[in-house]
Design an enzyme around this catalytic site. Structure first.
Site, PDB file in Angstrom:
ATOM      1  N   ASP A  56       0.920  -1.185   0.048  1.00  0.00           N
ATOM      2  CA  ASP A  56      -0.121  -0.009   0.075  1.00  0.00           C
ATOM      3  C   ASP A  56       0.819   1.273   0.041  1.00  0.00           C
ATOM      4  OD1 ASP A  56      -2.132   1.429  -0.137  1.00  0.00           O
ATOM      5  OD2 ASP A  56      -2.756   1.307   2.302  1.00  0.00           O
ATOM      6  N   ASN A  69     -10.841  -3.131  -5.396  1.00  0.00           N
ATOM      7  CA  ASN A  69      -9.903  -2.236  -6.380  1.00  0.00           C
ATOM      8  C   ASN A  69     -10.819  -1.932  -7.487  1.00  0.00           C
ATOM      9  OD1 ASN A  69      -6.824  -3.273  -5.045  1.00  0.00           O
ATOM     10  ND2 ASN A  69      -7.939  -1.563  -4.498  1.00  0.00           N
TER      11      ASN A  69
HETATM   12  C1  IPE Z   1      -1.639   0.035  -3.534  1.00  0.00           C
HETATM   13  O1  IPE Z   1      -1.092   1.449  -3.479  1.00  0.00           O
HETATM   14  C2  IPE Z   1      -1.464  -0.414  -5.160  1.00  0.00           C
HETATM   15  C3  IPE Z   1      -2.626  -1.105  -5.353  1.00  0.00           C
HETATM   16  C4  IPE Z   1      -3.959  -1.326  -4.690  1.00  0.00           C
HETATM   17  C5  IPE Z   1      -2.648  -1.961  -6.330  1.00  0.00           C
HETATM   18  P1  IPE Z   1      -2.196   2.456  -3.449  1.00  0.00           P
HETATM   19  O2  IPE Z   1      -2.857   2.762  -4.885  1.00  0.00           O
HETATM   20  O3  IPE Z   1      -3.479   2.035  -2.565  1.00  0.00           O
HETATM   21  O4  IPE Z   1      -1.779   3.789  -2.950  1.00  0.00           O
HETATM   22  P2  IPE Z   1      -2.581   4.744  -1.937  1.00  0.00           P
HETATM   23  O5  IPE Z   1      -3.037   4.104  -0.659  1.00  0.00           O
HETATM   24  O6  IPE Z   1      -3.468   5.508  -2.780  1.00  0.00           O
HETATM   25  O7  IPE Z   1      -1.360   5.466  -1.430  1.00  0.00           O
HETATM   26 MG    MG Z   2      -4.170   2.302  -0.722  1.00  0.00          MG
END
Ligand code: IPE
Ligand code: MG
Length: 228
Positions: free
Chosen positions: A2, A50
């Site tokens: 994350d 996601n």
């Molecule tokens: C994690 O980083 C990557 C995935 C979910 C693929 P994020 O995209 O969640 O990064 P933040 O939480 O917005 O900083």
């Molecule tokens: Mg994230």
């Protein structure tokens, strides 16, 4: 894994920049785990939740997955790594499924670290499909209700052939599980670090492992029992 988005934002860049730098951390962590002799490494790459991100970002993540698999395939082979997935991969874009199938097939006879990508993975979805397939088996008298125990449940999860989770690492300062391996982490040690994923490299992995080494895993017992 994350913190990609925040890492990019701190640098005045698009979130995508964070994701592509996150791939570099994946590469380094995978290689280092393999070198250290860790037998199972599971990466939460894309959750069932996601999909609610902006379409552009989802597309970029899927593209990044395909290009990384293409690019890293040789490294996986070199490091004797076996690639697998957990999650509802049948719902991923066809190109992703194809590339995954290719690498899974090519690495299946390797004997080194088991690298598992959690893709379109959600623990509640996993548990739900386990309930569903068990219910069908009970209905069709393939298994009797009294026979449904923890090991039978284990056998119906995506992780059926995997050992217990020893250590769960979450980067970026969030202290939540976010629907990851809920059943499997019953006795896992949890490690939270403020480091954003693109900055989570070898040294950070070592910090997490050293921290884990100093935990006393009691599994319900007393410290005295363990030291007897
Ligand atoms: C994690 O980083 C990557 C995935 C979910 C693929 P994020 O995209 O969640 O990064 P933040 O939480 O917005 O900083
Ligand atoms: Mg994230």
């Amino acid at each position: 894994m994350d913190g990609n988005g925040r890492w990019a934002k701190q640098r005045g860049k698009q979130r995508i920049f964070g994701h592509s730098n996150g791939v570099k951390s994946v590469r380094e962590v995978v290689e280092e785990c393999a070198r250290l002799g860790i037998e199972y490494l599971t990466l939460f790459a894309f959750s069932t939740e996601n999909w609610s991100r902006p379409e552009d970002e989802v597309n970029v993540l899927m593209k990044l997955l395909v290009t990384s698999l293409k690019k890293e395939f040789k490294k996986l082979a070199e490091n004797n790594i076996v690639l697998k997935t957990i999650g509802n991969t049948a719902a991923l874009p066809e190109v992703v499924q194809k590339e995954l199938a290719f690498v899974i097939e090519k690495t299946k006879n390797n004997s080194g670290m088991n690298l598992t990508l959690a893709l379109n993975y959600g623990a509640r979805e996993e548990i739900t499909q386990a309930f569903r397939s068990l219910a069908v088996k009970v209905k069709n008298s393939i298994i009797s209700p009294e026979k449904v125990d923890q090991s039978v449940i284990n056998e119906h999860l995506y992780t059926r052939n995997m050992p217990e989770v020893d250590l769960l690492i979450r980067s970026s300062g969030e202290k939540r599980i976010s629907n990851f391996l809920l059943w499997q982490i019953a006795y896992a040690e949890l490690y939270f670090t403020k480091v954003l994923w693109p900055d989570f490299r070898k040294e950070e992995l070592h910090n997490a492992l050293l921290n884990y080494e100093n935990r006393e895993r009691r599994f319900g017992k007393t410290s005295e029992q363990l030291n007897a």
